[in-house]
Design an enzyme around this catalytic site. Sequence first.
Site, PDB file in Angstrom:
ATOM      1  N   GLY A 217     -12.318  -5.728   5.307  1.00  0.00           N
ATOM      2  CA  GLY A 217     -13.557  -5.862   5.794  1.00  0.00           C
ATOM      3  C   GLY A 217     -14.124  -6.292   4.295  1.00  0.00           C
TER       4      GLY A 217
ATOM      5  N   LYS B 177       0.320  -1.267  -0.288  1.00  0.00           N
ATOM      6  CA  LYS B 177      -0.253   0.248   0.165  1.00  0.00           C
ATOM      7  C   LYS B 177       0.796   1.479  -0.160  1.00  0.00           C
ATOM      8  CE  LYS B 177      -3.249  -2.590   1.957  1.00  0.00           C
ATOM      9  NZ  LYS B 177      -4.408  -3.285   3.951  1.00  0.00           N
TER      10      LYS B 177
HETATM   11  N1  HSE Z   1      -5.342  -8.143   5.368  1.00  0.00           N
HETATM   12  C1  HSE Z   1      -5.706  -6.094   4.398  1.00  0.00           C
HETATM   13  C2  HSE Z   1      -6.057  -5.952   5.801  1.00  0.00           C
HETATM   14  C3  HSE Z   1      -6.821  -6.566   4.273  1.00  0.00           C
HETATM   15  O1  HSE Z   1      -5.146  -6.168   7.319  1.00  0.00           O
HETATM   16  O2  HSE Z   1      -5.448  -4.555   5.989  1.00  0.00           O
HETATM   17  C4  HSE Z   1      -7.237  -5.027   3.241  1.00  0.00           C
HETATM   18  O3  HSE Z   1      -6.424  -4.363   2.419  1.00  0.00           O
END
Ligand code: HSE
Length: 394
Positions: free
Chosen positions: A295, A198
Site C-alpha cells: 500500500g 524479500k
Molecule cells: N506487491 C507487493 C505485495 C507490494 O503485495 O506485498 C509490496 O512489496
Amino acid sequence: METKNINLGIFGFGCVGQGLYEVLNRTKGINARIKKICIKDPNKPRPIDMSYFTTDADEILDDPTIDVVVELINETDAAFSIVSKALKNGKAVVSASKRMIAENLPALYQLQVDNKVPFLYEASSCASIPIIRNLEEYYDNDLLNAVEGICNGSTNYILTRIFEDNMSFDEALKKAQELGFAETDPSLDVEGYDPKFKIVILLLHAFGTFVRPEEVFNFGINHLNDFDIQFARQRNSTIKLIGNCRRQNGSVNAYVLPHLVREHNLLYDVYNEYNGVLLESAFTDKQFFVGKGAGGTATGSAVLSDISALLYNYRYEYKKIKQSNQPAFTNDVQLKVYVRYKTPDQVNLTEFYNISEKYESPEYRYVVGTINLQKLKDAAWLKNKEVNLLVLEH
Ligand code: HSE
C-alpha cells in the site's frame, strides 16, 4: 542531535511515490523537501503541480543540490542504472525496488563500499515493518536461527478473502489490484517471486549470506483449489504464503511456499495486506513483528523513515557479512508436504523420502510425505496447474 536539510530527487510517482508525497506532507518537522520527480509519461495527469516533474533522469542525477535520490520505479534494469549512477555521483539513495535489490545485492554492496555513500531500502522488505534495520542493529551479534514470515501483502489479502469471505481467487486478486497492493505483473505476487526477493534481502541482513534469487525455490498460491481449502479447514488451519530462511547444521536454507498454518501459530492471525515476520534466535526464542506489507502510505512511511535516518548519517554496516561465520546456502533439507493431484501420472512419488498418508477419490488424490527441497525445486511436475503443494507446519 543536529540534523541537516536535504533535497530529494524522486524517481517514479506511482502508488509508493504518491504515498511518500502524502507521508512527507503530513510529517511535521522533517528537514527534507522534494526538488524534482522524474517520471516516464509526461502526458499522464498528475495530482500535484506539474513543475515538480521532469522526464530527464540527469536533471536529478547531475544536480549537485540534490542530496538524496529516492528510487521508486517498476523497471528493474532502469532502477539499477539509476541507483548505480546516483551512488557513483556521491548521492545517498533510498529504494523500494525489491526485485532490483535482490538481483543485484553484491554489486549494490560494492557500490556503497567504493563510493562511501549509504543505500537504504527498508521499504523493500515487508513495507512498514522495520525488519532490515532491526536485523542490522538489534540482531547484529545475535545467533539468529530463522527468519520466517508472510512477506507479500497481495497474496495474504487474497488468502484472507478466500478463507474469511469465501471469495473466489480471481475476485480477490482483482480487489488486491484495485487497492494498489499487487505488482504491475501480479504473477510476481501469486507465484511467490515477490516474497522471494524479500527473503533474499532479509537473508543477507540476518546471516550475511549472498544468495541469488534463482537459487531459492518459490511456489505460490495460483494452483490452490477448493479441495485444498477444504483440506486446510478440516484441520482447523488456514493457508499462508510463507517465506523462510533457516540456519540448520551450519548452512542456511530458504524458500517461499504456501503453508498449512494452525490457529496457535502467530502467523495465523495476520490478515489482509498485513505481513508478519517471526525471528528465532538462540537466546530469545521467538519474536514477532507485524505491520502493513503493501500500500502507498504504508510503504511510503518506510521510505520516509530511511530518508529521516539519512538526516543523521545512518547507513547499513552489513555486520553479518563482516563476521567470519556466514553459513553457506543449501537446498538440501527435507520438508513435510501435502501434494494434491488428479491422476497418478502427474506426480513422481518416487522422489519422496517417505509417504505417511495417501488419499484417492475419483476427482482428486493427495499424499502427505517428506521430500528434499532441491527435488521440489527441480520438479517439472509441479508446473502442472492440476498439482498443488502445501508445506505442513514444522
Ligand atoms: N506487491 C507487493 C505485495 C507490494 O503485495 O506485498 C509490496 O512489496
